[in-house]
Design an enzyme around this catalytic site. Structure first.
Site, mmCIF file in Angstrom:
data_model
loop_
_atom_site.group_PDB
_atom_site.id
_atom_site.type_symbol
_atom_site.label_atom_id
_atom_site.label_comp_id
_atom_site.label_asym_id
_atom_site.label_seq_id
_atom_site.Cartn_x
_atom_site.Cartn_y
_atom_site.Cartn_z
ATOM 1 N N CYS A 137 6.681 46.475 -1.176
ATOM 2 C CA CYS A 137 7.512 45.586 -2.203
ATOM 3 C C CYS A 137 7.643 44.085 -1.652
ATOM 4 O O CYS A 137 8.390 43.939 -0.444
ATOM 5 C CB CYS A 137 9.025 46.422 -2.033
ATOM 6 S SG CYS A 137 10.212 45.094 -3.206
ATOM 7 N N CYS A 140 11.323 42.697 -1.717
ATOM 8 C CA CYS A 140 12.143 43.191 -0.627
ATOM 9 C C CYS A 140 11.834 42.209 0.580
ATOM 10 O O CYS A 140 12.771 41.963 1.444
ATOM 11 C CB CYS A 140 12.001 44.339 -0.619
ATOM 12 S SG CYS A 140 11.980 45.512 -2.021
ATOM 13 N N ASP A 141 10.351 42.106 0.803
ATOM 14 C CA ASP A 141 10.013 41.914 2.311
ATOM 15 C C ASP A 141 9.255 40.526 2.544
ATOM 16 O O ASP A 141 9.024 39.968 3.751
ATOM 17 C CB ASP A 141 9.337 42.934 2.732
ATOM 18 C CG ASP A 141 9.937 44.271 3.007
ATOM 19 O OD1 ASP A 141 11.205 44.141 3.149
ATOM 20 O OD2 ASP A 141 9.311 45.502 2.599
#
Ligand code: NAP
Length: 325
Positions: A137, A140-141
């Site tokens: 993701c 997200c990261d």
């Protein structure tokens, strides 16, 4: 709270397809519940910008998810944060959707919109460095890789779009693809090729991921044409190689393709009467937000007709022996 609850339609999964089905279910005055284990929005929450949803030239994925959620609620659908674990159709045609909290949701129709789970590379080191370099993701990261050199694996829309996104953080992004031609749409490819921070590594397969206790350091590659081995220094490896449909919670046999994608008719009904499927877990040419909501619209309207036919046949739309329990 554990127990049995009765609805006219249960929607399993809260991505764009689920939220749209809930909107139409509510608007069609059906007792509608949507079960979502996390925050509603599905893949929208993993996408920073959506720019191919008509009427919204550029909208944040999260914002569109919130708008869709509010829209479904406005029409009277219920949204419950519960993880559906199994779907079973009883002989009387009523479905039981059991959640991890032990609640059994009963309804004569279910729309499954549970999407998919990202595919793994299944190479040594992938599990070991998950969360320490390996990610599925970008939204997200991505921010953990400011100024670093990272790799993205895959050649479809997701890999190409996310490689471009990740250049806002990373100094350099390698896009590793196993062929000499990308599968992604042309507009995304053009953006990719114009981005000076991205280098495409053609015809390469990831063999193994190496690192140390601080995280990922090296990606071992094999040329898919010559078999030649090479290495790439990278502290991040974002994997976007497709996903596996989350159709396994359906406990009875249903028609599906070789990869487990559910086959439906033109009303989105699966081979199990009363079980409808919409969005990413359905066999189809492409998987867009627009196709997900299109499927869901058809499915929800088809549910109304299915329930009317069921009522006319005398079966009723209640939940049989368990009604009112
Ligand atoms: P996809 O279209 O199935 O592409 C998967 C890519 O990963 C392909 O390039 C494939 O290579 C490669 N791949 C598969 N298994 C691999 C393995 N074991 N090792 C290395 N590479 C592997 O998946 P996706 O990109 O996740 O997209 C899924 C669906 O969502 C598509 O319908 C897509 O159009 C849609 N989507 C759309 C957007 C958008 O429009 N903005 C964004 C994201 C996703 P080959 O090409 O050689 O098969």
């Amino acid at each position: 709270m554990a127990g049995r609850e009765q609805y006219e339609v249960v929607i399993v999964g809260g991505g764009p397809a689920g939220l749209c089905a809930a909107l139409y279910g509510g608007r069609g005055m059906l007792r509608t519940v949507l079960l979502e284990r996390g925050v509603p929005g599905g893949e929208l929450l993993n996408t920073e910008w959506i720019e191919d949803y008509p009427g919204f030239p550029k909208v944040k994925g999260r914002e569109l998810a919130d708008l869709m959620t509010q829209h479904a609620l406005q029409f009277g659908a219920e949204i419950r944060q519960e993880n559906a674990e199994s779907i079973v159709r009883r002989p009387d045609g009523i479905f039981e959707v059991t959640t991890s909290l032990g609640t059994i949701f009963e309804a004569p129709a279910v729309i499954i919109t549970a999407g998919g789970t990202p595919l793994k590379l299944e190479v040594p080191g992938e599990l070991e460095y998950a969360g320490r370099g390996v990610s599925y993701c970008a939204v997200c990261d991505g921010a953990f890789f400011k100024g670093e050199t990272i790799a993205v694996v895959g050649g479809g829309d997701a890999a190409v779009e996310e490689a471009d996104y990740l250049t806002r953080y990373a100094e350099k992004v390698y896009l590793i693809h196993r062929r000499g031609e990308l599968r992604a749409s042309r507009i995304l490819q053009e953006r990719l090729f114009q981005n000076p921070k991205i280098e495409v590594v053609w015809n390469k397969r990831v063999l193994e991921l190496f690192g140390d206790p601080s995280g990922l350091k090296t990606i071992a590659l094999e040329d898919t044409e010559t078999g030649q081995l090479s290495e790439l220094k990278a502290t991040g490896c974002f994997v976007f190689i497709g996903f596996r449909p989350n159709s396994g919670i359906v406990q009875q046999h249903f028609a599906h393709d070789a990869s487990g994608y559910m086959i439906t008719d033109d009303r989105m009904m699966t081979s199990i009467p009363g079980l409808f499927a919409a969005g990413d877990l359905r066999v189809q040419l492409t998987r867009q937000v627009t196709t997900a909501v299109g499927d869901a619209t058809t499915a929800a309207i088809a549910v109304e007709k299915y329930l009317t036919e069921r009522r006319q046949s005398g079966a009723g739309v209640g939940s049989g022996a368990h009604a009112g329990v």
